[in-house]
Design a protein around this motif. Sequence first.
Motif, PDB file in Angstrom:
ATOM      1  N   ASN A 260       0.822  -1.211   0.000  1.00  0.00           N
ATOM      2  CA  ASN A 260       0.000   0.000   0.000  1.00  0.00           C
ATOM      3  C   ASN A 260       0.855   1.260   0.000  1.00  0.00           C
ATOM      4  OD1 ASN A 260      -2.414  -1.404  -0.088  1.00  0.00           O
ATOM      5  ND2 ASN A 260      -2.707  -1.359   2.120  1.00  0.00           N
ATOM      6  N   PHE A 261       1.968   1.238   0.724  1.00  0.00           N
ATOM      7  CA  PHE A 261       2.875   2.390   0.731  1.00  0.00           C
ATOM      8  C   PHE A 261       3.428   2.602  -0.676  1.00  0.00           C
ATOM      9  CE2 PHE A 261       6.935   4.331   2.809  1.00  0.00           C
ATOM     10  CZ  PHE A 261       6.460   5.616   2.596  1.00  0.00           C
ATOM     11  N   ALA A 262       3.822   1.535  -1.344  1.00  0.00           N
ATOM     12  CA  ALA A 262       4.336   1.644  -2.718  1.00  0.00           C
ATOM     13  C   ALA A 262       3.269   2.217  -3.647  1.00  0.00           C
ATOM     14  CB  ALA A 262       4.813   0.284  -3.220  1.00  0.00           C
ATOM     15  N   ASP A 263       2.030   1.769  -3.501  1.00  0.00           N
ATOM     16  CA  ASP A 263       0.950   2.239  -4.360  1.00  0.00           C
ATOM     17  C   ASP A 263       0.712   3.735  -4.163  1.00  0.00           C
ATOM     18  OD1 ASP A 263      -0.944   1.470  -6.380  1.00  0.00           O
ATOM     19  OD2 ASP A 263      -2.518   1.686  -4.882  1.00  0.00           O
ATOM     20  N   VAL A 264       0.705   4.181  -2.918  1.00  0.00           N
ATOM     21  CA  VAL A 264       0.527   5.610  -2.626  1.00  0.00           C
ATOM     22  C   VAL A 264       1.690   6.410  -3.199  1.00  0.00           C
ATOM     23  CG1 VAL A 264       0.523   7.315  -0.750  1.00  0.00           C
ATOM     24  CG2 VAL A 264      -0.953   5.285  -0.616  1.00  0.00           C
ATOM     25  N   LEU A 265       2.927   5.948  -2.963  1.00  0.00           N
ATOM     26  CA  LEU A 265       4.088   6.657  -3.492  1.00  0.00           C
ATOM     27  C   LEU A 265       4.058   6.728  -5.014  1.00  0.00           C
ATOM     28  CD1 LEU A 265       7.043   5.389  -1.253  1.00  0.00           C
ATOM     29  CD2 LEU A 265       5.863   7.600  -1.150  1.00  0.00           C
ATOM     30  N   PHE A 266       3.673   5.615  -5.667  1.00  0.00           N
ATOM     31  CA  PHE A 266       3.629   5.607  -7.128  1.00  0.00           C
ATOM     32  C   PHE A 266       2.669   6.683  -7.641  1.00  0.00           C
ATOM     33  CE2 PHE A 266       2.470   4.422 -11.370  1.00  0.00           C
ATOM     34  CZ  PHE A 266       3.638   3.921 -11.919  1.00  0.00           C
ATOM     35  N   ASP A 267       1.466   6.719  -7.094  1.00  0.00           N
ATOM     36  CA  ASP A 267       0.473   7.692  -7.558  1.00  0.00           C
ATOM     37  C   ASP A 267       0.902   9.124  -7.264  1.00  0.00           C
ATOM     38  OD1 ASP A 267      -1.061   5.573  -8.449  1.00  0.00           O
ATOM     39  OD2 ASP A 267      -2.472   5.654  -6.771  1.00  0.00           O
ATOM     40  N   GLU A 268       1.399   9.367  -6.067  1.00  0.00           N
ATOM     41  CA  GLU A 268       1.767  10.726  -5.692  1.00  0.00           C
ATOM     42  C   GLU A 268       3.025  11.196  -6.415  1.00  0.00           C
ATOM     43  OE1 GLU A 268       1.731  10.955  -1.401  1.00  0.00           O
ATOM     44  OE2 GLU A 268      -0.450  10.796  -1.341  1.00  0.00           O
ATOM     45  N   LEU A 269       4.007  10.319  -6.593  1.00  0.00           N
ATOM     46  CA  LEU A 269       5.212  10.718  -7.333  1.00  0.00           C
ATOM     47  C   LEU A 269       4.926  10.877  -8.826  1.00  0.00           C
ATOM     48  CD1 LEU A 269       7.925   8.675  -5.459  1.00  0.00           C
ATOM     49  CD2 LEU A 269       7.845  11.162  -5.687  1.00  0.00           C
ATOM     50  N   THR A 270       3.985  10.102  -9.346  1.00  0.00           N
ATOM     51  CA  THR A 270       3.571  10.295 -10.738  1.00  0.00           C
ATOM     52  C   THR A 270       3.063  11.721 -10.927  1.00  0.00           C
ATOM     53  OG1 THR A 270       3.069   7.968 -11.128  1.00  0.00           O
ATOM     54  CG2 THR A 270       1.918   9.561 -12.517  1.00  0.00           C
ATOM     55  N   ALA A 271       2.206  12.166 -10.025  1.00  0.00           N
ATOM     56  CA  ALA A 271       1.668  13.524 -10.105  1.00  0.00           C
ATOM     57  C   ALA A 271       2.766  14.575  -9.923  1.00  0.00           C
ATOM     58  CB  ALA A 271       0.567  13.714  -9.062  1.00  0.00           C
ATOM     59  N   ALA A 272       3.671  14.361  -8.980  1.00  0.00           N
ATOM     60  CA  ALA A 272       4.753  15.326  -8.732  1.00  0.00           C
ATOM     61  C   ALA A 272       5.681  15.438  -9.944  1.00  0.00           C
ATOM     62  CB  ALA A 272       5.545  14.918  -7.492  1.00  0.00           C
ATOM     63  N   LEU A 273       6.039  14.310 -10.540  1.00  0.00           N
ATOM     64  CA  LEU A 273       6.940  14.327 -11.699  1.00  0.00           C
ATOM     65  C   LEU A 273       6.252  14.859 -12.951  1.00  0.00           C
ATOM     66  CD1 LEU A 273       8.727  10.961 -10.987  1.00  0.00           C
ATOM     67  CD2 LEU A 273       9.856  13.208 -11.122  1.00  0.00           C
ATOM     68  N   ASN A 274       4.943  14.717 -13.015  1.00  0.00           N
ATOM     69  CA  ASN A 274       4.194  15.235 -14.157  1.00  0.00           C
ATOM     70  C   ASN A 274       4.333  16.749 -14.277  1.00  0.00           C
ATOM     71  OD1 ASN A 274       2.437  14.805 -16.411  1.00  0.00           O
ATOM     72  ND2 ASN A 274       0.793  15.694 -15.179  1.00  0.00           N
ATOM     73  N   VAL A 275       4.533  17.423 -13.163  1.00  0.00           N
ATOM     74  CA  VAL A 275       4.709  18.876 -13.156  1.00  0.00           C
ATOM     75  C   VAL A 275       5.894  19.278 -14.033  1.00  0.00           C
ATOM     76  CG1 VAL A 275       5.296  20.850 -11.677  1.00  0.00           C
ATOM     77  CG2 VAL A 275       3.619  19.158 -10.910  1.00  0.00           C
ATOM     78  N   ILE A 276       6.944  18.468 -14.055  1.00  0.00           N
ATOM     79  CA  ILE A 276       8.102  18.751 -14.907  1.00  0.00           C
ATOM     80  C   ILE A 276       8.096  17.866 -16.159  1.00  0.00           C
ATOM     81  CG2 ILE A 276       9.543  19.680 -13.051  1.00  0.00           C
ATOM     82  CD1 ILE A 276      10.998  16.938 -13.011  1.00  0.00           C
ATOM     83  N   GLN A 277       6.946  17.283 -16.443  1.00  0.00           N
ATOM     84  CA  GLN A 277       6.690  16.475 -17.632  1.00  0.00           C
ATOM     85  C   GLN A 277       7.539  15.203 -17.727  1.00  0.00           C
ATOM     86  OE1 GLN A 277       7.258  19.826 -19.941  1.00  0.00           O
ATOM     87  NE2 GLN A 277       5.262  20.608 -19.381  1.00  0.00           N
ATOM     88  N   PHE A 278       7.933  14.672 -16.586  1.00  0.00           N
ATOM     89  CA  PHE A 278       8.594  13.373 -16.554  1.00  0.00           C
ATOM     90  C   PHE A 278       7.547  12.318 -16.226  1.00  0.00           C
ATOM     91  CE2 PHE A 278      12.389  15.763 -16.650  1.00  0.00           C
ATOM     92  CZ  PHE A 278      13.433  14.911 -16.919  1.00  0.00           C
ATOM     93  N   GLN A 279       7.754  11.111 -16.716  1.00  0.00           N
ATOM     94  CA  GLN A 279       6.808  10.007 -16.514  1.00  0.00           C
ATOM     95  C   GLN A 279       7.451   8.956 -15.612  1.00  0.00           C
ATOM     96  OE1 GLN A 279       3.713   8.964 -18.628  1.00  0.00           O
ATOM     97  NE2 GLN A 279       3.532   7.672 -16.834  1.00  0.00           N
ATOM     98  N   LEU A 280       6.822   8.671 -14.492  1.00  0.00           N
ATOM     99  CA  LEU A 280       7.267   7.574 -13.638  1.00  0.00           C
ATOM    100  C   LEU A 280       6.781   6.274 -14.272  1.00  0.00           C
ATOM    101  CD1 LEU A 280       8.521   6.492 -10.992  1.00  0.00           C
ATOM    102  CD2 LEU A 280       6.292   6.850  -9.917  1.00  0.00           C
ATOM    103  N   VAL A 281       7.713   5.374 -14.603  1.00  0.00           N
ATOM    104  CA  VAL A 281       7.315   4.116 -15.240  1.00  0.00           C
ATOM    105  C   VAL A 281       7.486   2.920 -14.314  1.00  0.00           C
ATOM    106  CG1 VAL A 281       7.654   4.889 -17.606  1.00  0.00           C
ATOM    107  CG2 VAL A 281       9.559   3.848 -16.385  1.00  0.00           C
ATOM    108  N   GLN A 282       8.309   3.077 -13.285  1.00  0.00           N
ATOM    109  CA  GLN A 282       8.462   1.982 -12.325  1.00  0.00           C
ATOM    110  C   GLN A 282       8.924   2.541 -10.996  1.00  0.00           C
ATOM    111  OE1 GLN A 282      10.455  -1.569 -13.642  1.00  0.00           O
ATOM    112  NE2 GLN A 282      11.082  -2.105 -11.570  1.00  0.00           N
ATOM    113  N   LEU A 283       8.369   1.974  -9.940  1.00  0.00           N
ATOM    114  CA  LEU A 283       8.780   2.303  -8.578  1.00  0.00           C
ATOM    115  C   LEU A 283       9.031   0.988  -7.860  1.00  0.00           C
ATOM    116  CD1 LEU A 283       7.592   4.884  -6.113  1.00  0.00           C
ATOM    117  CD2 LEU A 283       7.342   2.506  -5.435  1.00  0.00           C
TER     118      LEU A 283
END
Length: 126
Positions: free
Chosen positions: A87-110
């Motif tokens: 669950n911690f990984a799932d939360v981090l994945f979603d929240e870091l996806t949004a944070a990195l989207n601000v600089i137009q980077f795509q999180l593909v794996q955590l």
Amino acid sequence: MIKKIYQYKLRTFINASHAIRWSDGQGAIHPHTWEVVLNIIPPAESTSEVVKFEDIELLVQNYLQKYSGQTLNEMAPFRKINPTLENFADVLFDELTAALNVIQFQLVQLDLGESAKRFYSISLAN
């Protein structure tokens, strides 16, 4: 023809505690040094540009700082969901996806590790 995919890999750590909730109660609160490994893709138009790792790391560190020294059980959303590794990984994945989207980077794996031998991985499907 095989297409190249350019990715950056960043590794960082979070010192935070948690206690798992079981059907018969809650376990003991215990600390972890969580290892976070991110694979991210830069914007397509920037593959030939120089990217400063420091800028990406600063964004990630600023985001993860809220967990540093905390007990996950006392933080949203873990007051309602069990603060397991998964669950911690799932939360981090979603929240870091949004944070990195601000600089137009795509999180593909955590990858999130609670110890040197126990990791959980989330990645985007092709």
